[in-house]
Design an enzyme around this catalytic site. Sequence first.
Site, short mmCIF file in Angstrom:
data_model
loop_
_atom_site.label_atom_id
_atom_site.label_comp_id
_atom_site.label_asym_id
_atom_site.label_seq_id
_atom_site.Cartn_x
_atom_site.Cartn_y
_atom_site.Cartn_z
N GLY A 50 -7.11 2.60 -2.03
CA GLY A 50 -6.43 1.35 -1.65
C GLY A 50 -5.66 1.54 -0.35
O GLY A 50 -5.72 0.70 0.56
N HIS A 51 -4.92 2.65 -0.24
CA HIS A 51 -4.19 2.94 1.01
C HIS A 51 -5.17 3.14 2.15
O HIS A 51 -4.93 2.71 3.29
CB HIS A 51 -3.36 4.22 0.87
CG HIS A 51 -2.27 4.17 -0.13
ND1 HIS A 51 -2.30 4.87 -1.30
CD2 HIS A 51 -1.10 3.49 -0.14
CE1 HIS A 51 -1.19 4.65 -2.00
NE2 HIS A 51 -0.45 3.81 -1.32
N GLN B 117 5.64 -8.51 -3.25
CA GLN B 117 6.14 -7.69 -2.13
C GLN B 117 5.63 -8.24 -0.80
O GLN B 117 6.38 -8.37 0.18
CB GLN B 117 5.70 -6.24 -2.31
CG GLN B 117 5.93 -5.37 -1.09
CD GLN B 117 5.68 -3.90 -1.34
OE1 GLN B 117 6.50 -3.25 -1.95
NE2 GLN B 117 4.57 -3.38 -0.86
N GLU C 6 -2.57 -6.60 -1.23
CA GLU C 6 -2.33 -7.84 -1.98
C GLU C 6 -2.00 -7.56 -3.45
O GLU C 6 -1.53 -8.44 -4.15
CB GLU C 6 -3.56 -8.75 -1.89
CG GLU C 6 -3.65 -9.44 -0.55
CD GLU C 6 -4.89 -10.31 -0.40
OE1 GLU C 6 -5.70 -10.38 -1.35
OE2 GLU C 6 -5.04 -10.89 0.68
N HIS D 279 -4.47 6.83 -2.21
CA HIS D 279 -5.76 6.58 -2.87
C HIS D 279 -6.56 5.65 -1.97
O HIS D 279 -6.10 5.27 -0.87
CB HIS D 279 -5.55 6.00 -4.27
CG HIS D 279 -4.61 4.82 -4.29
ND1 HIS D 279 -4.92 3.62 -3.70
CD2 HIS D 279 -3.36 4.68 -4.79
CE1 HIS D 279 -3.92 2.78 -3.86
NE2 HIS D 279 -2.95 3.40 -4.51
N MET E 241 4.26 5.16 0.08
CA MET E 241 5.13 6.13 -0.59
C MET E 241 4.31 7.37 -0.95
O MET E 241 4.71 8.16 -1.81
CB MET E 241 5.78 5.51 -1.82
CG MET E 241 6.67 4.31 -1.45
SD MET E 241 8.00 4.01 -2.60
CE MET E 241 7.09 3.61 -4.07
N SER F 211 -3.65 2.35 -7.90
CA SER F 211 -2.21 2.48 -7.76
C SER F 211 -1.86 3.95 -7.91
O SER F 211 -2.50 4.66 -8.70
CB SER F 211 -1.51 1.67 -8.85
OG SER F 211 -0.17 2.11 -9.01
N SER F 212 -0.84 4.40 -7.18
CA SER F 212 -0.40 5.80 -7.32
C SER F 212 0.11 6.05 -8.73
O SER F 212 0.14 7.18 -9.20
CB SER F 212 0.71 6.11 -6.32
OG SER F 212 0.25 5.82 -5.03
#
Length: 287
Positions: A36-37, A153, A148, A34, A30, A185-186
């Site tokens: 993580g993505h 999800q 994870e 960051h 979305m 997290s965003s």
Amino acid sequence: MQICESKTKIFALQTNFRRDGASIGLVPTMGYLHDGHMELVRQARAACDRVIVTIFVNPAQFGENEDLSSYPADLERDLAMLETEGVDAVFTPPRSEIYAADNETIVETTRLSRILIGRLRPGHFRGVTTIVAKLFNICQPDRAYFGEKDYQQLQVIRRMVQDMDIPVEICGVPTVRESDGLAMSSRNVMLGKEDRLAAPVLSQALTAAEEACSNTNITSRTLDKIIRSKLESQPRAQIRSIDIRDAATLAAIRGIITRPAVALLAVSFGTVLLIDQRTLTPLSDKP
Ligand code: PAF
């Protein structure tokens, strides 16, 4: 790197990739990316010939009083990060490209989507499975990558793919953390200064639970107590839910932990809801 706003364009592109015999890795996001993505992208890059990233803030997975309108966005920065990582194509559709006004079809897992976060956010996972199914149809990936951190999800998407015979391999990627342990997290950017300082209590509580699993005969109730007392030591943290569940099925675990479990936390700091998770291996299952 190709940037596609229309379904027709990304569909044609992925068709060309496939015609050339290339495998496709998909990273649905979305936006407001960051590290993580970026880890999802790097894993896709390592395993697939072509990588497609989607950036779409999906209104269908936000409830009425949730943070859709304030969800952070910075497309220019996102595209620069993806270009550096060697992504082949980015799909950034406007809402009208994804949801027609007369859209009436949904995709939903009937049990998994209604427990845990699904109780706190009714309709959320129905929105997730519907958009992910659509993105799979549009981009036709061989593999798709999900963090994870969003453990439920990930399980919901695995279940959807299994139940609907969707030929996509779902790859879960371990959570990437800030140096103080806060899961990336965003949403972290929405935390005020004090809340940002307080938020690592989630990972501290999970570490305490993990350490307790080195004792024999640890019960889910004891783990719950350990996590709760750590979270309660931080006055800014409002506990929304603490769950100790079977790691594979997310079924509730009562009594002694005898099989791999997962601790799932949802904790609010002001108006920002953060989640985190840790898989817990009971002593009897450790090699
Ligand atoms: O995890 C997310 O960012 C979203 O839920 C996803 C999978 C991109 C669907 O909108």
